[in-house]
Scaffold this active site. Structure first.
Site, mmCIF file in Angstrom:
data_model
loop_
_atom_site.group_PDB
_atom_site.id
_atom_site.type_symbol
_atom_site.label_atom_id
_atom_site.label_comp_id
_atom_site.label_asym_id
_atom_site.label_seq_id
_atom_site.Cartn_x
_atom_site.Cartn_y
_atom_site.Cartn_z
ATOM 1 N N ASN A 13 25.467 4.534 8.914
ATOM 2 C CA ASN A 13 26.088 5.704 8.294
ATOM 3 C C ASN A 13 25.962 6.859 9.274
ATOM 4 O O ASN A 13 24.891 7.440 9.422
ATOM 5 C CB ASN A 13 25.399 6.030 6.960
ATOM 6 C CG ASN A 13 25.928 7.297 6.331
ATOM 7 O OD1 ASN A 13 26.993 7.795 6.695
ATOM 8 N ND2 ASN A 13 25.188 7.829 5.370
ATOM 9 N N TRP A 14 27.055 7.179 9.938
ATOM 10 C CA TRP A 14 27.020 8.213 10.968
ATOM 11 C C TRP A 14 26.976 9.622 10.391
ATOM 12 O O TRP A 14 26.796 10.583 11.136
ATOM 13 C CB TRP A 14 28.239 8.068 11.891
ATOM 14 C CG TRP A 14 28.155 6.921 12.842
ATOM 15 C CD1 TRP A 14 27.219 5.922 12.859
ATOM 16 C CD2 TRP A 14 29.051 6.644 13.920
ATOM 17 N NE1 TRP A 14 27.480 5.045 13.876
ATOM 18 C CE2 TRP A 14 28.604 5.462 14.544
ATOM 19 C CE3 TRP A 14 30.193 7.253 14.411
ATOM 20 C CZ2 TRP A 14 29.258 4.895 15.644
ATOM 21 C CZ3 TRP A 14 30.848 6.702 15.491
ATOM 22 C CH2 TRP A 14 30.377 5.531 16.108
ATOM 23 N N LYS A 15 27.194 9.760 9.085
ATOM 24 C CA LYS A 15 27.208 11.079 8.438
ATOM 25 C C LYS A 15 28.201 11.984 9.180
ATOM 26 O O LYS A 15 29.261 11.511 9.599
ATOM 27 C CB LYS A 15 25.796 11.639 8.359
ATOM 28 C CG LYS A 15 24.839 10.649 7.654
ATOM 29 C CD LYS A 15 23.503 11.217 7.326
ATOM 30 C CE LYS A 15 22.658 10.153 6.625
ATOM 31 N NZ LYS A 15 21.346 10.677 6.180
ATOM 32 N N HIS A 98 26.317 8.238 -1.994
ATOM 33 C CA HIS A 98 25.146 8.555 -1.168
ATOM 34 C C HIS A 98 24.436 9.769 -1.753
ATOM 35 O O HIS A 98 25.063 10.668 -2.317
ATOM 36 C CB HIS A 98 25.589 8.829 0.271
ATOM 37 C CG HIS A 98 24.456 8.921 1.240
ATOM 38 N ND1 HIS A 98 23.704 10.064 1.394
ATOM 39 C CD2 HIS A 98 23.935 7.999 2.097
ATOM 40 C CE1 HIS A 98 22.779 9.853 2.308
ATOM 41 N NE2 HIS A 98 22.893 8.609 2.753
ATOM 42 N N GLU A 100 23.286 12.360 -0.489
ATOM 43 C CA GLU A 100 23.783 13.647 0.007
ATOM 44 C C GLU A 100 25.055 14.058 -0.721
ATOM 45 O O GLU A 100 25.281 15.249 -0.966
ATOM 46 C CB GLU A 100 24.002 13.562 1.521
ATOM 47 C CG GLU A 100 22.683 13.475 2.279
ATOM 48 C CD GLU A 100 22.802 12.906 3.681
ATOM 49 O OE1 GLU A 100 21.760 12.741 4.336
ATOM 50 O OE2 GLU A 100 23.936 12.599 4.110
ATOM 51 N N GLU A 170 18.326 3.691 -1.683
ATOM 52 C CA GLU A 170 17.941 4.746 -0.745
ATOM 53 C C GLU A 170 17.101 5.782 -1.487
ATOM 54 O O GLU A 170 17.635 6.683 -2.122
ATOM 55 C CB GLU A 170 19.173 5.377 -0.099
ATOM 56 C CG GLU A 170 20.357 5.631 -1.031
ATOM 57 C CD GLU A 170 21.166 6.835 -0.616
ATOM 58 O OE1 GLU A 170 21.220 7.131 0.577
ATOM 59 O OE2 GLU A 170 21.711 7.510 -1.497
ATOM 60 N N GLY A 176 16.092 11.059 5.950
ATOM 61 C CA GLY A 176 16.046 12.151 6.901
ATOM 62 C C GLY A 176 14.721 12.896 6.928
ATOM 63 O O GLY A 176 14.610 13.955 7.539
ATOM 64 N N SER A 216 15.466 5.683 5.875
ATOM 65 C CA SER A 216 14.842 5.827 7.204
ATOM 66 C C SER A 216 14.411 4.487 7.802
ATOM 67 O O SER A 216 13.350 4.383 8.423
ATOM 68 C CB SER A 216 13.650 6.791 7.147
ATOM 69 O OG SER A 216 14.078 8.095 6.809
ATOM 70 N N GLY A 238 20.129 7.884 11.100
ATOM 71 C CA GLY A 238 19.959 8.359 12.469
ATOM 72 C C GLY A 238 19.930 7.274 13.524
ATOM 73 O O GLY A 238 20.487 7.447 14.620
#
Length: 255
Positions: A13-15, A98, A100, A170, A176, A216, A238
């Site tokens: 997931n490159w966000k 997600h 976020e 998640e 993060g 993570s 990440g």
């Protein structure tokens, strides 16, 4: 992982990272590192990167996904993207719900369900995210919460469509933050999600469902997490922006 029963899937997931030219360069770097992997490899990139990513990944074992889509087929939804638009581009996977999106953009269990069904109706695979906050974990309601989120997300999804669903656990407190659930914690929650699916679809369907861990996971902890019987892959943040790190996770899932 239990590859005899279900597919192992590592999805990046490159966000909100990478321009189209940067996306192309990173995929070109990744391709030889993940070639021949004994798991599915997916990269979920920003909307503007999708054409470049699909072109760069063509002919390789890397599949391209989006990070969200709207639940309506068209209409006055400025800035939104429909499932049909993604499908026509060549997108195969879509992340839904997600944390976020839930935290910053008002996603709810109900809209997650609508988006999931839109993705499935368009013939793509939905990566549906569920997870608890630190407060909810400390209250001891993790299993109940993720079971509820899972059941609501899958409302109206047929047994046949379930074959194109991946659940990503998640924990919000581990995204993060550098914190990670222990391998045992991750497996325990994934098992609770599988049990919730079994209540609705039966044991066989639940055993065939891929359930990822998405808090993570990185090059250092991937092997330990993926050794757990109910952890069938990872939704990688990440570490998916670094070709070498991502390839280490793919290799761990390919054992």
């Amino acid at each position: 992982m239990n590859k005899a029963k279900r597919a192992a899937v590592i999805a990046g997931n490159w966000k909100m990272n990478k321009t189209p030219s940067e996306a192309k360069a990173l995929i070109e770097e990744m391709k030889p590192l993940v070639a021949g992997a004994d798991c599915s490899v997916v990269l979920c990139v920003p909307f503007v990167d999708l054409p470049a990513a699909i072109s760069a990944a063509k002919g390789s074992n890397i599949k391209i996904g989006a990070q969200n889509c709207h639940f309506e087929p068209s209409g006055a939804y400025t800035g939104e993207i429909s499932a049909a638009m993604l499908k026509e581009l060549g997108v195969e996977y879509v992340i839904i719900g997600h944390s976020e999106r839930r935290t910053y953009f008002g996603e709810t269990d109900v809209t997650v369900n609508k988006r999931t069904r839109a993705v499935l109706d368009a013939g793509m695979t939905a990566i549906v995210c569920v997870g608890e906050s630190l407060e909810q974990r400390e209250q001891g309601i993790t299993a109940e919460l993720v079971s509820m989120q899972t059941k609501i997300a899958l409302g109206g999804v047929s047994a046949e469509q379930l074959k194109r669903v991946i659940i990503a656990y998640e924990p919000i407190w581990a995204i993060g933050t550098g914190k990670t659930a222990t391998a045992e914690q991750a497996n325990e929650v994934n098992a609770a999600i599988r049990a919730a699916v079994a209540e609705v679809y039966g044991a066989d369907a639940a055993e065939a469902l891929t359930i990822q861990y998405g808090g993570s996971m990185n090059a250092k902890n991937a092997a330990e997490l993926l050794d757990q019987p109910d952890v069938d892959g990872g939704l990688i943040g990440g570490a998916s922006l670094k070709a070498e790190d991502f390839s280490v996770i793919v290799k761990a899932a390919s054992r």
